[in-house]
Design a protein around this motif. Structure first.
Motif: not given
Length: 375
Positions: A82-102
């Protein structure tokens, strides 16, 4: 080999794209009641129902040791998958979110590090959200529990569901399952009545409602799978997509809105699952659309929100004309969809395949070694 429910995959896509459009209209409609997709946050509850069904279909037999395809799946093996299925996209989303915020150029000093918040607090929030844990909210972000990427609050609930399922689902008997379904449905009704709707759980002020929204649809989805409840429909994907859109686009119902939304989750969504599971393998163009919508559903859902904030701040700061606003909204919708497709084909799929080869083969070898020691 297990069958795959492509219609349900396609319906996940219908729900994900509806959420994306709902968030755009949130910025454009003068009031929530004027949002043409004002009930589209119920897509989250539909996602939870789908998760219950899909997890039961994919893992019930394997966790119980009844699968004809191999030995019993360990709890560790389940959690790793389940971690392999879900978390790779979480990492991309969080990077996009923090870059967009800053780097957001439309907010002045409202989000500037060192003015409204410290670098340490920003990194703390990012680190916690990267693990899908609730975190201190960020300035200018409306009290969200997962401000780096707003929709990830639902992934936190999804991880809770996966954890509880892996630990207890094989021992969940039918009588207890029915009792939990009834209790969680009652809790959902009371929560909907308390707030007047089910668009809650994403902020610290109503964070307690998130697990309530998770429990009822997830348990009902699992019950639909285990009870083998199926309804055969022609053109199921098209008809059921129209049903979901009719729910999301329903008008405001005043003091009865909470009852309508709770009834959709408790009664209608399980029926949609039954009908969606009645057609396993749609053929032709419909099948291709289902598969593409299903492929795009998760990346579109998890990566779109940082772009929504940029769009919102651009709109509020520049006050564009209606034609320009519409053109930019359409371009963002299409651009994020293309971005999601690229992520799926060139990042998520290859990375998950590699992680599966490396981690799951290691896990299988460890299991064989453990069984050899026991024999």
């Amino acid at each position: 080999m297990k069958s795959h429910y492509h219609v349900l995959d396609g319906l996940r896509g219908t729900a994900a794209f509806s959420v994306f459009m709902f968030h755009i209209w949130e910025l454009l409609a003068p009031t929530p009641e004027q949002n043409p997709l004002q009930h589209a946050y119920l897509a989250v509850d539909f996602f939870f129902a789908l998760s219950g069904f899909v997890l039961g279909h994919a893992y019930d037999a394997r966790l119980a040791g009844h699968s004809a395809g191999g030995p019993q799946l360990s709890k560790g093996g389940f959690f790793l998958r389940r971690l392999i299925r879900l978390h790779p996209m979480v990492i991309v989303a969080m990077l996009a979110g923090i870059v967009g915020y800053v780097l957001d150029p439309f907010v002045g000093d409202a989000q500037r590090v060192g003015v409204k918040l410290s670098l340490g607090m920003l990194l703390l929030t990012f680190g916690l959200n990267l693990l899908l844990l609730p975190a201190p909210t960020l300035p200018n972000y409306f009290g969200e529990t997962h401000p780096v990427d707003g929709p990830s609050w639902t992934l936190f609930q999804e991880y809770i569901a996966n954890l509880l399922y892996g630990l207890f689902a094989p021992r969940l008997g039918r009588k207890l399952h029915l009792v939990l379904c009834a209790a969680s449905a009652l809790a959902l009704l009371l929560t909907a009545r308390y707030f007047g709707n089910l668009g809650v759980g994403w902020g610290w002020d109503h964070f307690w409602a998130a697990p309530v929204r998770l429990a009822c649809p997830f348990l009902l989805g699992l019950l639909v799978y285990r009870s083998r409840l199926r309804i055969a429909l022609p053109s199921a994907y098209l008809l059921l997509s129209l049903v979901l859109l009719a729910v999301f686009m329903s008008p405001a119902m005043g003091k009865y809105g909470w009852l309508f939304e709770a009834a959709c989750v408790i009664v209608l969504f399980p029926l949609v699952l039954m009908a969606g599971a009645g057609e396993v393998q749609p053929e032709g163009r419909g099948g291709r659309i289902c598969r593409l919508a299903g492929e795009l559903s998760y990346p579109v859902y998890i990566v779109h929100y940082p772009f929504i904030y940029l769009f919102a701040h651009w709109n509020w700061s520049t006050h564009p004309s209606r034609p320009v606003l519409a053109a930019v909204a359409i371009a963002m919708y299409c651009g994020v969809t293309l971005f999601a497709l690229m992520l799926s084909r060139w990042y998520d799929r290859p990375l998950r395949a590699w992680l599966s080869r490396v981690c799951l083969e290691h896990e299988a070898r460890a299991g064989l070694h453990a069984r050899a020691l026991q024999s």
